[in-house]
Structure formats: C-alpha cells, structure tokens
Design a protein around this motif. Structure first.
Motif, short mmCIF file in Angstrom:
data_model
loop_
_atom_site.label_atom_id
_atom_site.label_comp_id
_atom_site.label_asym_id
_atom_site.label_seq_id
_atom_site.Cartn_x
_atom_site.Cartn_y
_atom_site.Cartn_z
N UNK A 17 0.85 -1.19 0.00
CA UNK A 17 0.00 0.00 0.00
C UNK A 17 0.88 1.24 0.00
N UNK A 18 0.59 2.14 -0.90
CA UNK A 18 1.40 3.34 -1.06
C UNK A 18 0.54 4.58 -0.86
N UNK A 19 1.10 5.54 -0.16
CA UNK A 19 0.39 6.79 0.09
C UNK A 19 1.30 7.96 -0.29
N UNK A 20 0.85 8.77 -1.23
CA UNK A 20 1.61 9.95 -1.65
C UNK A 20 1.08 11.18 -0.92
N UNK A 21 1.95 12.16 -0.81
CA UNK A 21 1.57 13.45 -0.26
C UNK A 21 2.52 14.51 -0.79
N UNK A 75 6.17 13.00 -1.29
CA UNK A 75 6.56 11.87 -0.47
C UNK A 75 5.68 10.67 -0.79
N UNK A 76 6.25 9.50 -0.66
CA UNK A 76 5.51 8.26 -0.87
C UNK A 76 5.94 7.28 0.21
N UNK A 128 15.12 12.16 -7.03
CA UNK A 128 14.43 11.12 -6.27
C UNK A 128 15.38 10.59 -5.20
N UNK A 129 14.84 10.37 -4.01
CA UNK A 129 15.67 9.85 -2.93
C UNK A 129 14.87 8.89 -2.09
N UNK A 130 15.58 8.15 -1.27
CA UNK A 130 14.94 7.17 -0.40
C UNK A 130 15.24 7.53 1.04
N UNK A 166 11.09 10.02 -1.92
CA UNK A 166 10.76 11.42 -2.11
C UNK A 166 11.06 11.82 -3.56
N UNK A 167 10.38 12.83 -4.00
CA UNK A 167 10.69 13.44 -5.28
C UNK A 167 10.80 14.94 -5.06
#
Length: 126
Positions: free
Chosen positions: A3-7, A21-22, A71-73, A81-82
C-alpha cells in the motif's frame, strides 16, 4: 500487497519547488521493490518521471526532468521522495508513486509496476 500513500502536491508558481513523499503504509515494505514516480497530465499517457531500480540501485529519470527533479529514499527504506525544482507549467500533472518487481530494462515502464498510490496533484501556474 503493498500500500502506497503519496503526499506533498499543491499549487506553485513557475520556478518554485515541491517535494512529494511516498510511504508504504499498513505495514507495507518497499524493500526489494523498484519504486518509481510517474505522472499523468490531462489527455496524456502516464509516464515515468524518476524510478529507482532495485537491481542496480540507480535512479532513471526522464530527460524532461533531469537536473531539476531528484528522487531519494528515506533512511527507513520505506519512504521515497521526489524533490522537484524549477517547476514549469508542463510539469503540472497527477503524480503517482508505484512499486513492483521490475527488470532493469523496464524500470520506467508504467506497465511493469504492480502497486500504485492514489496520486497527488501538482499544479504549476502563475
């Protein structure tokens, strides 16, 4: 099931920045998956923006965003993140985070990803 949630979407003026953010939610882990950011503008096909391969840990980005998007983790490996700098009207779209088991040659291929977030809207307008 992942499950992925972006903001982080919103309205900005040309030249400004946003960070999306994801996060894997509900106990979902992104470890071992390719994770990517995709976008879809009205009337256009969804396209890969920046995607991190789980095979070589390299981020592959579209030419249109190279030098502007990063893009980073996160340290927890469960958030990506983007960072989007120098946003332009052409960058306006719904942005989606996705994860999947993806071979290297298909890292930016929309159809290669299995799990998708709900999307977050980015509007660039003066």
């Amino acid at each position: 099931q992942v499950q992925l949630v972006e903001s982080g979407g919103g309205l900005v003026q040309p030249g400004e920045s946003l960070t999306l953010s994801c996060a894997g939610s509900g106990g979902s882990s992104l470890d071992g998956y390719a994770v990517g950011w995709f976008r879809q503008a009205p009337g256009k096909e969804r396209e890969g923006v920046s995607c991190l391969s789980s095979i070589d840990s390299v981020t592959y980005s579209a030419n249109a965003v190279k030098g502007r998007f990063t893009m980073s983790r996160g340290n927890d490996k469960n958030t990506v993140y983007l960072q989007m700098d120098g946003l332009q009207p052409d960058d306006a779209a719904d942005y989606y985070c996705a994860a999947g088991v993806v071979i290297l040659s298909r890292t930016r291929d929309v159809s290669a990803y299995t799990y998708w977030g709900q999307g977050t809207q980015v509007t660039v307008s003066s």
